[in-house]
Write a protein that holds these residues in place. Structure first.
Motif, short mmCIF file in Angstrom:
data_model
loop_
_atom_site.label_atom_id
_atom_site.label_comp_id
_atom_site.label_asym_id
_atom_site.label_seq_id
_atom_site.Cartn_x
_atom_site.Cartn_y
_atom_site.Cartn_z
N ALA A 20 56.68 32.52 1.09
CA ALA A 20 57.30 32.53 2.42
C ALA A 20 56.25 32.37 3.52
O ALA A 20 56.49 31.68 4.53
N ILE A 21 55.08 32.97 3.36
CA ILE A 21 54.01 32.86 4.36
C ILE A 21 53.51 31.42 4.44
O ILE A 21 53.35 30.86 5.54
N ILE A 22 53.25 30.81 3.29
CA ILE A 22 52.67 29.46 3.27
C ILE A 22 53.65 28.44 3.84
O ILE A 22 53.24 27.49 4.53
N THR A 23 54.93 28.60 3.59
CA THR A 23 55.92 27.61 4.02
C THR A 23 56.48 27.87 5.41
O THR A 23 57.25 27.04 5.92
N ASN A 24 56.12 28.98 6.05
CA ASN A 24 56.71 29.29 7.35
C ASN A 24 56.33 28.27 8.42
O ASN A 24 57.04 28.10 9.41
N ASN A 25 55.21 27.59 8.22
CA ASN A 25 54.76 26.60 9.20
C ASN A 25 55.72 25.43 9.34
O ASN A 25 55.69 24.71 10.34
N PHE A 26 56.61 25.23 8.35
CA PHE A 26 57.55 24.12 8.42
C PHE A 26 58.75 24.43 9.31
O PHE A 26 59.60 23.56 9.53
N ALA A 27 58.85 25.68 9.78
CA ALA A 27 59.86 26.00 10.79
C ALA A 27 59.30 25.58 12.15
O ALA A 27 58.22 25.98 12.54
#
Length: 478
Positions: A212-219
């Motif tokens: 979740a931390i690594i992919t949050n940048n795609f929001a």
């Protein structure tokens, strides 16, 4: 000491006697009756008996709608679209007001005051045109959207709707090796990625929290919305009649945001099958009852604990970025500025990606805050084209006329491909320094912080490269 202890014991005994007198002589029977009564009430709500008509339950009725497999997703998309629309549209007025005070009025006053007391030009430029102006931009662009989005998000949380969002998206996240609660941190990321990273604390599994931390940048955070909206308005909206320009521009921005959601699922699946391989943990979610939001507590939590906290971190990182912007635009080496030399060096690579050297340099020196990307791009474009606009080298500015702005971009060699790939690169690139610092604080790992910073950047380069090649191939065939 002994006297005080005896006195406390006597008080406890007296309180126990008063309680027994209140509930009657048979204390245990009264307690058991209360427990059975509560259990019966729960059973009446949860169990439907064939010999009795179904009792109306408001929470259950609402849940049948908002957790429905068809209507639940539609309501979720419409509701968060409404939240984002309110955030973007309502933030325009206060953003302009803050910008007018801090940039249009206070910045010239500071410059004139520095000149009046004989401050050297380079100190005035570094501190006022650099550090102060970057900080003012971040405050004017970042504060109003966060002050609107976070309270709205927290109101939905207090009302009890956000757990239903997590319930609706759990199957999708589980299918991609992630946790259903990641839906909530992803939604928070649309306000600010740093806040979204902190929100992953609700996920118990370390493996799934890391995903979740690594992919949050795609929001698509609020710092990137201005870039998306401006470029879509100038280039995408211009392709259709004026009556449809606003609708098409908004659709393009929402489309980019949906691409980000798609990347969230795609990268979650990739991580769960490679670097973060493992079983998806059991997700036991208790849907809380709906309740009226606590407005004052919501405002305090949103404005103090989230908005001011995140804004302060952004300011701390934006100040040195402003200094760097001014320095690279005013320090000359061999008759040219550092900025021009770096832009010329980056231009071949940027053009290969369907971008240009100005955009790449802007994203390098604007890592501390995405809010200053467009002012930096405008300033650097003026620097390399020599067009008479802005207030001087290293001074960030914005243009009120869309026609003047698109003319400036076109003079800098921009095309529709440049605009499309800028929107994609704005979505898929490294997190801002505030988010990177937050990731390190939350993970305590240099390795995973590096992965979280570099993975989106590599993806951004790859995505824009392929789009540029396909675009040019189609153009050559038409």
């Amino acid at each position: 000491m002994q006297a005080n202890a005896n006195l406390q014991v006597e008080e406890l005994l007296q309180n126990a006697q008063n309680l027994r007198a209140t509930v009657g002589s048979d204390f245990h029977q009264t307690l058991m009756e209360a427990i059975y009564t509560d259990a019966a009430n729960v059973a009446d709500r949860a169990v439907q008996r064939p010999d009795k008509p179904a009792r109306f339950d408001l929470d259950r009725t609402i849940d049948k709608i908002v957790t429905d497999k068809r209507w639940g997703f539609l309501i979720m998309i419409l509701l968060f679209t409404l939240v984002l629309w309110i955030t973007i549209s309502a933030a325009n007025v206060p953003s302009r007001m803050i910008s007018s005070v801090l940039i249009d009025n206070f910045h010239p006053w500071l410059k004139n005051g520095a000149a009046a007391i004989g401050v050297p030009w380079w100190i005035s430029g570094l501190l006022i045109d650099g550090v102060y102006l970057a900080t003012a931009w971040v405050i004017s662009v970042m504060l109003p959207p966060m002050a609107i989005f976070f309270p709205l998000f927290t109101l939905l949380e207090d009302f009890g709707y956000l757990p239903r969002v997590s319930f609706n998206l759990d199957a999708l996240f589980r299918r991609n090796g992630a946790h259903g609660k990641q839906a909530l941190s992803m939604m928070m990321g649309f306000g600010c990625n740093a806040a979204g990273v902190v929100a992953t604390r609700i996920i118990d599994s370390p493996r799934e929290r890391l995903i979740a931390i690594i992919t949050n940048n795609f929001a698509l955070c609020n710092g990137r919305w201005p870039t998306q909206i401006l470029i879509a308005t100038l280039f995408i909206g211009a392709l259709v009649p004026a009556q449809l320009a606003g609708l098409i521009s908004a659709t393009a921005v929402v489309g980019v945001a949906m691409i980000g959601v798609g990347f969230t699922f795609l990268v979650s699946r990739f991580l769960s099958r490679t670097m973060l391989r493992g079983e998806v943990s059991t997700f036991s979610l208790e849907l809380p009852p709906y309740r009226p939001p606590r407005v004052w507590q919501t405002l305090y939590t949103s404005l103090i604990d989230r908005t001011i906290y995140v804004l302060w971190r952004a300011i701390v990182f934006a100040a040195p970025a402003g200094a760097a912007i001014w320095l690279v635009s005013n320090i000359h080496i061999g008759g040219t500025t550092i900025a021009e030399a770096v832009i010329n060096f980056l231009n071949p690579f940027g053009l290969l990606l369907g971008l240009n050297g100005v955009i790449l340099l802007a994203y390098v020196i604007a890592i501390p805050a995405n809010e200053i990307v467009i002012p930096t791009v405008l300033m650097l474009t003026v620097l390399v084209t020599g067009i008479d606009a802005g207030a001087g080298a290293g001074v960030m500015f914005e243009m009120n006329s869309n026609a003047d702005m698109i003319s400036l971009f076109q003079a800098g060699g921009w095309t529709l491909l440049t605009a499309v790939n800028l929107m994609l690169f704005s979505l898929v690139h490294n997190p801002c320094s505030t988010t990177i610092f937050t990731i390190y604080r939350e993970t305590g790992s240099k390795k995973w912080t590096t992965v979280a910073a570099m993975l989106p950047l590599v993806m951004g380069f790859t995505l824009t490269f392929f789009v540029a090649q396909i675009w040019r191939l189609i153009a050559s065939l038409v």
